[in-house]
Structures are given as C-alpha cells and as structure tokens.
Motif scaffolding. Sequence first.
Motif, short mmCIF file in Angstrom:
data_model
loop_
_atom_site.label_atom_id
_atom_site.label_comp_id
_atom_site.label_asym_id
_atom_site.label_seq_id
_atom_site.Cartn_x
_atom_site.Cartn_y
_atom_site.Cartn_z
N VAL A 148 44.74 -46.42 48.54
CA VAL A 148 43.90 -47.17 47.61
C VAL A 148 42.78 -46.26 47.15
CG1 VAL A 148 42.42 -49.17 47.29
CG2 VAL A 148 44.47 -49.36 48.72
N SER A 153 39.59 -45.28 44.11
CA SER A 153 38.29 -45.82 43.74
C SER A 153 38.07 -45.59 42.26
CB SER A 153 37.18 -45.14 44.55
OG SER A 153 37.09 -43.77 44.18
N ASN A 188 35.17 -56.24 40.44
CA ASN A 188 34.76 -55.96 41.81
C ASN A 188 33.32 -56.36 42.09
OD1 ASN A 188 37.22 -54.99 42.86
ND2 ASN A 188 36.92 -53.05 41.80
N GLY A 241 36.85 -55.84 46.02
CA GLY A 241 38.28 -55.74 46.28
C GLY A 241 39.15 -56.56 45.36
N LYS A 294 42.08 -53.36 42.55
CA LYS A 294 42.30 -52.14 43.30
C LYS A 294 43.16 -51.17 42.49
CE LYS A 294 42.06 -54.33 47.87
NZ LYS A 294 42.81 -54.63 49.13
#
Length: 396
Positions: free
Chosen positions: A231, A233, A270, A275, A278
């Motif tokens: 995952v 960013s 977010n 979350g 993602k």
Amino acid sequence: MSALLVPPGRGHKERNRAIRLGPVTAEAYRAFLASPTGTALGPGFLQCPSWADVKEGWRSQLLGWGPDPDAGRLTGVALVLLRQFPGTRKYFAYLPEGPVADWAGPDVDDWLDPLLDHLRSTGAFAVRIGPSPAYRRWDASLLKSLTGPGRRLGDVLASEVDPLGAAVAERLRDRGWRRCGGDGNDGDAQPRHVFQVPLAGRTSEDLWSGLNQEWRRNVRRAQKEGVEVEVGSAAELPEFYRLLRLTEERDGFRLGRSLAYYERQYAALNAEQPGRMKLYLARHGGEILAAHTMIAVGRRTWYQTGASADHRREVRPSNALQWRMLLDAHALGADVYDMRGVPSTLDPDERAYGLLRWKLGTGGQVVETLGEWERSLGGTANHTLYRAFQAYLARR
C-alpha cells in the motif's frame, strides 16, 4: 435556509406529513451514512460529503430528509452538485449515484417532490440523479459461454431481474424523468454496467476457488516471479498517473483526469476518513509495474482506477494487485467488491471486450444499474436551457 415541509399527496399516510427537507451539517450527514440507510448496500462514495471537495467548478449542498433535519433526525440525504450554465445565473443539478434514500418505500414523492421544489428555488433548470437499485444481473459463468459476433449483454437472458429496479424505473417515467442515453449508456456520467464480486458469507478460500483457472495461474505466476504488493501513499501518485497515461494510450481510452484531480481525491477522501482511499502498488525488481486505487465506504469497496506499465507484463502485476485488494476488502468486512464499469459488448473481436473478459475471471456478476435519469424543472425558459445544456454536453 429553513426546512421545507412536505405537502401530503393524495392517499399519503398522516405520518408522512412530518417528513421535512433541509440543509444538514457534514457531521449529521456522515452520521446518517454510517447508520442503516434503507439501501441494499449502503451509500456509494460519490455521495460522501468529501466528494464535493474533489469536484472543481461545482457548487455543493448537503441536504437531508426526516422528521427534524435540523436536529439530525434523518431518513435520507443527498449531496447535490451545481454547475452554472455559462452566461446565466442558472444551474444544472447533479446527484451522482444519489440521493441516498429508501427507493423501496411506497411514498417516493414525499421526498422527491420537495427536492425538486428546493432545486427550482436554488436556480436549477434541470436535475440528474442516479437511483441506487439494480436492474439486471448476469453471472460470470453464464456470460463466458455466450459471447459471439455483434452480441451484447441485452441479448442474453439475465440471471436475475430486480423487481425493485423495474418498479423504480416505471415510477420515474410516470413522473417525467428521462433515462440518460435511453437503452444505451452513452448519456451516463457514471457506468451503467458494473462488475461486482460478492464477499458476504465467503471465506478467502471461497474467493480463491471463485477465480477462474487463468486468474489462479496468473496470481501464482506473480508470486513465483517475486512481485511484491504494498500500500503506497500520496508520494506515489505521480508514478500512478504516469502509468495511467501509458495505460490510456495502450488501451485506447482517455479518462480526462489530471494528476491534481487524483491528488485532490486522495486528500479529500482520506481527510474524511483515514484509509478511505488507498493506492496499491505492485513492484518487481524494485520497479513499480502497476498501481490501482481502492475506495471503501461502509460495507462496500471499489476498485476505482488501474494502471500498468507496457513492459514485463508477463509477471502479471495487475492480477497480483487485484488478488491482494480482494483479500483486503474481505478483511474489512465488505459485502461487495465493486470493480466498476464494464462494456456491454460480448463480441470478442471488439477491443472493449478485453476489459470485461478480465473481470469475468474473478467469478462475480455484471450488474446493470438503473443508470442516470434527468428532467427539466419546468417552465419554458428552463426547458430551453435544458436543451441548450444537452447540446453543450454533446459538444464536450
């Protein structure tokens, strides 16, 4: 703005006199979305308050129905986006995949009519909505054997027809609404046909066995070749966007979104709930070969946008990503993993069929939604603006 008292219609029960429409706070709106909403799967992400922050060039309103909207006692909500028609003080009102209301209830007019009255008072000349009920479903196992030259989904008897969807469509037609794009979906802003993988009541072993043989082979190949899924960013969004542009050129489509759009979307969703959105990355030899976005709201999870490189496709990074995203959606407790839009073609010789074929391999269902519906808000001037706006959209 004061709440509007809903006028009782002929034959309406006395209890419906207490239903009111009015502006609500984002906090009250989100609290309603987190509660049982009367819809089959809960709200879509396009009706979350944060979506207003994603859409540049639109004004927004948060509205609610209920016995006391001011106190947060709600039975339905709507995010309304308003786009000003160039050169006028009039607006086109859009409720993407909304409103969030009980479409199965007998008194749809009790909340739909005051919505239209409110929009007229706001200066809207027309409105577009996206009712939540489904219309038809086709199991992947059914469609795999029914492809052919010129064939389309509408040519195949559905595995299931939702009586609620058919009833809502008839109600809307009776009230002067027009289905965008008619029997096709060219007029819809959101996909009319989507692909969904049921998750409720299934184990991860069930999900694995639901994949077809080719998918299982490709996931194993990715694992054997050392593809690593993580995952990411916001820092990786530029790389995601670079891969997306490559994907658009390779597959012959254009979403028309900028990097800033995805950065805004990631930040807004977010900020509303950490979350919620993602970015999944598939690396091979340290290089990002594929990147997909996933959004989760309540009991629903969506695979929104996928991108991949032109090289080393044989290590199957996209299959690895989707398998990880399916497992994560299942672990989150989602009832459905929605892979979003698919084409209506069942003709293997059409380029678009490749996307449908890929998603069919997960063993889910093609779901035809009711699509989007529009109507003018009455009056000669509004009808004229509505026709002009349709021509404006067609040119764009």
